[in-house]
Design a protein around this motif. Structure first.
Motif, PDB file in Angstrom:
ATOM      1  N   SER A 105       6.667 -17.167 -57.879  1.00  0.00           N
ATOM      2  CA  SER A 105       6.303 -18.538 -58.255  1.00  0.00           C
ATOM      3  C   SER A 105       5.473 -19.263 -57.211  1.00  0.00           C
ATOM      4  CB  SER A 105       7.581 -19.340 -58.543  1.00  0.00           C
ATOM      5  OG  SER A 105       8.261 -18.788 -59.646  1.00  0.00           O
ATOM      6  N   THR A 106       4.977 -18.554 -56.201  1.00  0.00           N
ATOM      7  CA  THR A 106       4.194 -19.189 -55.142  1.00  0.00           C
ATOM      8  C   THR A 106       2.783 -19.466 -55.642  1.00  0.00           C
ATOM      9  OG1 THR A 106       5.461 -17.922 -53.523  1.00  0.00           O
ATOM     10  CG2 THR A 106       3.469 -19.016 -52.737  1.00  0.00           C
ATOM     11  N   TYR A 107       2.528 -20.705 -56.006  1.00  0.00           N
ATOM     12  CA  TYR A 107       1.201 -21.066 -56.515  1.00  0.00           C
ATOM     13  C   TYR A 107       0.146 -20.827 -55.433  1.00  0.00           C
ATOM     14  CZ  TYR A 107       4.003 -23.277 -60.126  1.00  0.00           C
ATOM     15  OH  TYR A 107       4.913 -23.501 -61.137  1.00  0.00           O
ATOM     16  N   SER A 108      -0.983 -20.302 -55.862  1.00  0.00           N
ATOM     17  CA  SER A 108      -2.171 -19.989 -55.043  1.00  0.00           C
ATOM     18  C   SER A 108      -2.034 -18.714 -54.218  1.00  0.00           C
ATOM     19  CB  SER A 108      -2.561 -21.153 -54.108  1.00  0.00           C
ATOM     20  OG  SER A 108      -1.809 -21.142 -52.901  1.00  0.00           O
ATOM     21  N   ASN A 109      -0.823 -18.166 -54.109  1.00  0.00           N
ATOM     22  CA  ASN A 109      -0.670 -16.926 -53.334  1.00  0.00           C
ATOM     23  C   ASN A 109       0.515 -16.117 -53.860  1.00  0.00           C
ATOM     24  OD1 ASN A 109      -1.487 -15.161 -51.286  1.00  0.00           O
ATOM     25  ND2 ASN A 109       0.018 -15.979 -49.856  1.00  0.00           N
ATOM     26  N   ALA A 110       0.569 -15.961 -55.179  1.00  0.00           N
ATOM     27  CA  ALA A 110       1.685 -15.253 -55.810  1.00  0.00           C
ATOM     28  C   ALA A 110       1.564 -13.745 -55.608  1.00  0.00           C
ATOM     29  CB  ALA A 110       1.727 -15.580 -57.300  1.00  0.00           C
ATOM     30  N   ARG A 111       2.685 -13.059 -55.757  1.00  0.00           N
ATOM     31  CA  ARG A 111       2.707 -11.597 -55.681  1.00  0.00           C
ATOM     32  C   ARG A 111       3.169 -11.017 -57.014  1.00  0.00           C
ATOM     33  NH1 ARG A 111       2.612  -8.899 -50.738  1.00  0.00           N
ATOM     34  NH2 ARG A 111       2.195 -10.269 -48.976  1.00  0.00           N
ATOM     35  N   VAL A 112       2.600  -9.882 -57.368  1.00  0.00           N
ATOM     36  CA  VAL A 112       2.948  -9.230 -58.633  1.00  0.00           C
ATOM     37  C   VAL A 112       4.362  -8.652 -58.537  1.00  0.00           C
ATOM     38  CG1 VAL A 112       2.350  -7.405 -60.260  1.00  0.00           C
ATOM     39  CG2 VAL A 112       0.534  -8.685 -59.099  1.00  0.00           C
ATOM     40  N   LYS A 113       5.203  -8.958 -59.527  1.00  0.00           N
ATOM     41  CA  LYS A 113       6.573  -8.418 -59.586  1.00  0.00           C
ATOM     42  C   LYS A 113       6.643  -7.215 -60.524  1.00  0.00           C
ATOM     43  CE  LYS A 113       9.882 -11.517 -60.016  1.00  0.00           C
ATOM     44  NZ  LYS A 113      10.564 -12.736 -60.545  1.00  0.00           N
ATOM     45  N   ARG A 114       6.097  -7.376 -61.722  1.00  0.00           N
ATOM     46  CA  ARG A 114       6.079  -6.263 -62.683  1.00  0.00           C
ATOM     47  C   ARG A 114       5.054  -6.587 -63.766  1.00  0.00           C
ATOM     48  NH1 ARG A 114      10.155  -9.417 -64.772  1.00  0.00           N
ATOM     49  NH2 ARG A 114      10.195  -9.569 -67.067  1.00  0.00           N
ATOM     50  N   ILE A 115       4.650  -5.552 -64.484  1.00  0.00           N
ATOM     51  CA  ILE A 115       3.685  -5.714 -65.575  1.00  0.00           C
ATOM     52  C   ILE A 115       4.264  -5.076 -66.827  1.00  0.00           C
ATOM     53  CG2 ILE A 115       1.348  -5.179 -66.403  1.00  0.00           C
ATOM     54  CD1 ILE A 115       0.510  -4.931 -63.456  1.00  0.00           C
ATOM     55  N   ASP A 116       4.289  -5.828 -67.919  1.00  0.00           N
ATOM     56  CA  ASP A 116       4.674  -5.247 -69.212  1.00  0.00           C
ATOM     57  C   ASP A 116       3.437  -4.552 -69.787  1.00  0.00           C
ATOM     58  OD1 ASP A 116       7.101  -6.455 -68.828  1.00  0.00           O
ATOM     59  OD2 ASP A 116       6.686  -8.157 -70.146  1.00  0.00           O
ATOM     60  N   THR A 117       3.533  -3.255 -70.016  1.00  0.00           N
ATOM     61  CA  THR A 117       2.346  -2.486 -70.410  1.00  0.00           C
ATOM     62  C   THR A 117       2.227  -2.282 -71.919  1.00  0.00           C
ATOM     63  OG1 THR A 117       3.558  -0.399 -70.107  1.00  0.00           O
ATOM     64  CG2 THR A 117       2.316  -1.240 -68.213  1.00  0.00           C
ATOM     65  N   GLU A 118       3.204  -2.776 -72.698  1.00  0.00           N
ATOM     66  CA  GLU A 118       3.211  -2.476 -74.140  1.00  0.00           C
ATOM     67  C   GLU A 118       1.939  -2.956 -74.832  1.00  0.00           C
ATOM     68  OE1 GLU A 118       5.652  -3.786 -72.475  1.00  0.00           O
ATOM     69  OE2 GLU A 118       7.450  -2.572 -72.776  1.00  0.00           O
ATOM     70  N   ARG A 119       1.506  -4.172 -74.558  1.00  0.00           N
ATOM     71  CA  ARG A 119       0.334  -4.717 -75.251  1.00  0.00           C
ATOM     72  C   ARG A 119      -0.912  -3.906 -74.909  1.00  0.00           C
ATOM     73  NH1 ARG A 119      -1.835  -9.776 -77.118  1.00  0.00           N
ATOM     74  NH2 ARG A 119      -3.779  -9.177 -78.159  1.00  0.00           N
ATOM     75  N   ILE A 120      -1.089  -3.596 -73.625  1.00  0.00           N
ATOM     76  CA  ILE A 120      -2.266  -2.820 -73.224  1.00  0.00           C
ATOM     77  C   ILE A 120      -2.249  -1.445 -73.879  1.00  0.00           C
ATOM     78  CG2 ILE A 120      -3.449  -1.708 -71.276  1.00  0.00           C
ATOM     79  CD1 ILE A 120      -2.603  -4.045 -69.536  1.00  0.00           C
ATOM     80  N   ASN A 279       9.904 -19.007 -37.089  1.00  0.00           N
ATOM     81  CA  ASN A 279      10.663 -19.157 -38.329  1.00  0.00           C
ATOM     82  C   ASN A 279      10.202 -20.403 -39.082  1.00  0.00           C
ATOM     83  OD1 ASN A 279      12.942 -18.464 -40.144  1.00  0.00           O
ATOM     84  ND2 ASN A 279      13.767 -20.406 -39.412  1.00  0.00           N
ATOM     85  N   ALA A 280       9.955 -21.495 -38.351  1.00  0.00           N
ATOM     86  CA  ALA A 280       9.484 -22.730 -38.994  1.00  0.00           C
ATOM     87  C   ALA A 280       8.117 -22.523 -39.638  1.00  0.00           C
ATOM     88  CB  ALA A 280       9.406 -23.854 -37.958  1.00  0.00           C
ATOM     89  N   LEU A 281       7.247 -21.774 -38.977  1.00  0.00           N
ATOM     90  CA  LEU A 281       5.918 -21.499 -39.544  1.00  0.00           C
ATOM     91  C   LEU A 281       6.037 -20.600 -40.775  1.00  0.00           C
ATOM     92  CD1 LEU A 281       3.962 -20.874 -36.204  1.00  0.00           C
ATOM     93  CD2 LEU A 281       3.919 -22.938 -37.615  1.00  0.00           C
ATOM     94  N   ALA A 282       6.928 -19.600 -40.696  1.00  0.00           N
ATOM     95  CA  ALA A 282       7.116 -18.690 -41.834  1.00  0.00           C
ATOM     96  C   ALA A 282       7.656 -19.432 -43.052  1.00  0.00           C
ATOM     97  CB  ALA A 282       8.067 -17.558 -41.442  1.00  0.00           C
ATOM     98  N   GLN A 283       8.545 -20.411 -42.825  1.00  0.00           N
ATOM     99  CA  GLN A 283       9.113 -21.178 -43.931  1.00  0.00           C
ATOM    100  C   GLN A 283       8.041 -21.913 -44.717  1.00  0.00           C
ATOM    101  OE1 GLN A 283      12.346 -21.202 -44.956  1.00  0.00           O
ATOM    102  NE2 GLN A 283      12.746 -19.656 -43.400  1.00  0.00           N
ATOM    103  N   GLN A 284       6.930 -22.230 -44.057  1.00  0.00           N
ATOM    104  CA  GLN A 284       5.822 -22.926 -44.715  1.00  0.00           C
ATOM    105  C   GLN A 284       4.722 -21.955 -45.169  1.00  0.00           C
ATOM    106  OE1 GLN A 284       5.817 -26.201 -45.517  1.00  0.00           O
ATOM    107  NE2 GLN A 284       7.926 -26.138 -44.755  1.00  0.00           N
ATOM    108  N   GLY A 285       5.016 -20.648 -45.132  1.00  0.00           N
ATOM    109  CA  GLY A 285       4.072 -19.651 -45.634  1.00  0.00           C
ATOM    110  C   GLY A 285       2.871 -19.417 -44.743  1.00  0.00           C
ATOM    111  N   ILE A 286       3.006 -19.719 -43.453  1.00  0.00           N
ATOM    112  CA  ILE A 286       1.886 -19.517 -42.521  1.00  0.00           C
ATOM    113  C   ILE A 286       1.982 -18.121 -41.918  1.00  0.00           C
ATOM    114  CG2 ILE A 286       0.813 -20.284 -40.367  1.00  0.00           C
ATOM    115  CD1 ILE A 286       1.739 -23.103 -41.037  1.00  0.00           C
ATOM    116  N   ASN A 287       0.969 -17.295 -42.132  1.00  0.00           N
ATOM    117  CA  ASN A 287       0.939 -15.948 -41.586  1.00  0.00           C
ATOM    118  C   ASN A 287       0.401 -15.975 -40.160  1.00  0.00           C
ATOM    119  OD1 ASN A 287       1.925 -14.370 -43.740  1.00  0.00           O
ATOM    120  ND2 ASN A 287      -0.020 -14.579 -44.812  1.00  0.00           N
ATOM    121  N   ILE A 288       1.120 -15.345 -39.267  1.00  0.00           N
ATOM    122  CA  ILE A 288       0.745 -15.279 -37.857  1.00  0.00           C
ATOM    123  C   ILE A 288       0.281 -13.859 -37.551  1.00  0.00           C
ATOM    124  CG2 ILE A 288       1.556 -15.570 -35.484  1.00  0.00           C
ATOM    125  CD1 ILE A 288       1.467 -18.132 -37.223  1.00  0.00           C
TER     126      ILE A 288
END
Length: 400
Positions: A105-120, A279-288
């Motif tokens: 649910s991370t808007y602007s930087n989401a990660r793929v969890k799974r894909i339903d392939t039935e429709r394709i 840890n504080a930077l990671a909580q805000q999604g900042i990659n170091i």
């Protein structure tokens, strides 16, 4: 054979290029292959949408940004399906919701969890070319999300993994993976093969050919990647596991000007300070990335690290609100320059040779970071092009 083919924005930037891509996909289709196509937004249309949004609100909510940005890919896939239909080939365009491409649910930087392939798979069984929006997914709230800039590569690899595709072809405006950016280094040479690990480092360090998360996925699921040009039929670069690779000490040089150095001076020299900070930077999604800590003196120590330009001001604000220190300095005029090569593990003196190249070019090193297959230095941004050319020449990367 099932082939997933991904085309970037420049490849579908106008009518002629859309039909060029359609022809290339139809050629594979007529040879008896199942074809799934992943597209980015046309040309620079994503940037146009960002500018439109910021005219309305200079700091728009990320959820709403994802809502507007996903319209770019929906345009390109619909136009591609129309082009193929006009050429007498059955095709269908699908967005992330129709595919059911589930993400975090991370808007602007989401990660793929799974894909339903039935429709394709149902559309492929009806002998259609399936054209899927890149860069986007849907979260648990049924909201659109985006995967970060370059995320269409990740969409393509995720689809290839979910569908057990025979190969995943990434089409771009260059012929493959080069020893350096050919626009910056005239004698850069195209590589026939590169390992997943080398490609991951190059992608992370600013090579710009592949999205780094797409390479992570490809390695995890064993997806055979080929990087090719959409503008010609030249053989590209194959990305795969390390066997039978070119035995080069250094495979490439990459530069990332989207870097900032944050120096926190005069922190308390006591246990837990580094954890509290990062840890504080990671909580805000900042990659170091690079981290340098000084030897403690008189009960104080300094910590410097690098992050992206966009995250630097937020990082400063977080540290200001969180910790006691004497001074904090943010420098956005820096660039990361790296050498990458699986052969470096067994060849001593590689780093020294890189440093010699920079010394010969009179370029000062600000920070250094290393891994088994990478050496990265932080330098003044204005010296970036001179640095990559000097290093490329020192290692003779332009020669076969």
């Amino acid at each position: 054979m099932l082939i997933v083919k991904k085309f970037g924005g420049t490849s579908v930037g106008n009518r002629d290029r859309i039909f060029n891509v359609a022809n290339r996909c139809i050629e594979d289709y007529k040879n008896g292959n199942d074809v799934v196509v992943v597209l980015s937004a046309m040309g620079k249309y994503t940037d146009v949408l960002i500018d439109m949004a910021k005219e309305i609100n200079p700091n728009p909510p990320k959820r709403e940004m994802d809502m507007i940005l996903t319209t770019g890919e929906q345009q390109s896939v619909a136009l591609m399906a129309m082009a193929m239909a006009s050429m007498g080939v059955p095709a269908v365009s699908l967005n992330a919701y129709q595919v059911a491409m589930h993400t975090t649910s991370t808007y602007s930087n989401a990660r793929v969890k799974r894909i339903d392939t039935e429709r394709i798979r149902a559309e492929l069984e009806q002998h259609k070319i399936v054209i899927v929006t890149g860069f986007q997914g849907v979260n648990k709230f049924d909201d659109y999300t985006t995967l970060g800039r370059g995320g269409s590569d990740t969409t393509a690899v995720a689809l290839a993994a979910a569908l057990h595709a025979d190969k995943c072809e990434i089409y771009t405006d260059v012929d493959g993976v080069y020893t350096a950016d050919p626009r910056k280094v005239p004698d850069a040479r195209k590589l026939k093969n590169v390992t997943y690990d080398e490609m991951l480092e190059l992608a992370t360090l600013g090579a710009g050919v592949l999205h780094n998360r797409s390479v992570e996925l490809a390695k995890k699921y064993g997806v055979r990647l080929v990087v090719r040009s959409s503008l010609n039929t030249n053989e590209g670069t194959v990305v795969r596991e390390g066997s039978k690779m070119e035995k080069m000490i250094v495979s490439g040089v990459a530069a990332d000007p989207d870097a900032a150095r944050v120096a926190v001076i005069g922190l308390k020299d006591e246990p837990g300070i580094a954890f509290k900070l990062f840890n504080a930077l990671a909580q805000q999604g900042i990659n170091i990335d690079m981290i340098l800590q000084s030897i403690g003196r008189h009960g104080k120590k300094d910590i410097s690290f690098t992050c992206t330009d966009d995250d630097a001001d937020l990082a400063k604000q977080i540290i200001d609100d969180l910790m006691e220190f004497e001074e904090i300095d943010v420098d956005k005029g820096v660039s990361k320059v790296s050498i990458v090569g699986a052969g470096m593990q067994t060849h001593p003196g590689v780093a020294a040779k890189m440093f010699e190249a920079l010394f010969d070019a009179n370029i000062n090193i600000r920070m250094i970071s290393t891994s088994e297959i990478r050496v990265t230095v932080l330098i003044n941004e204005k010296n970036t092009d001179r640095a990559i050319n000097a290093i490329h020449e020192k290692f003779n990367l332009g020669e076969e």
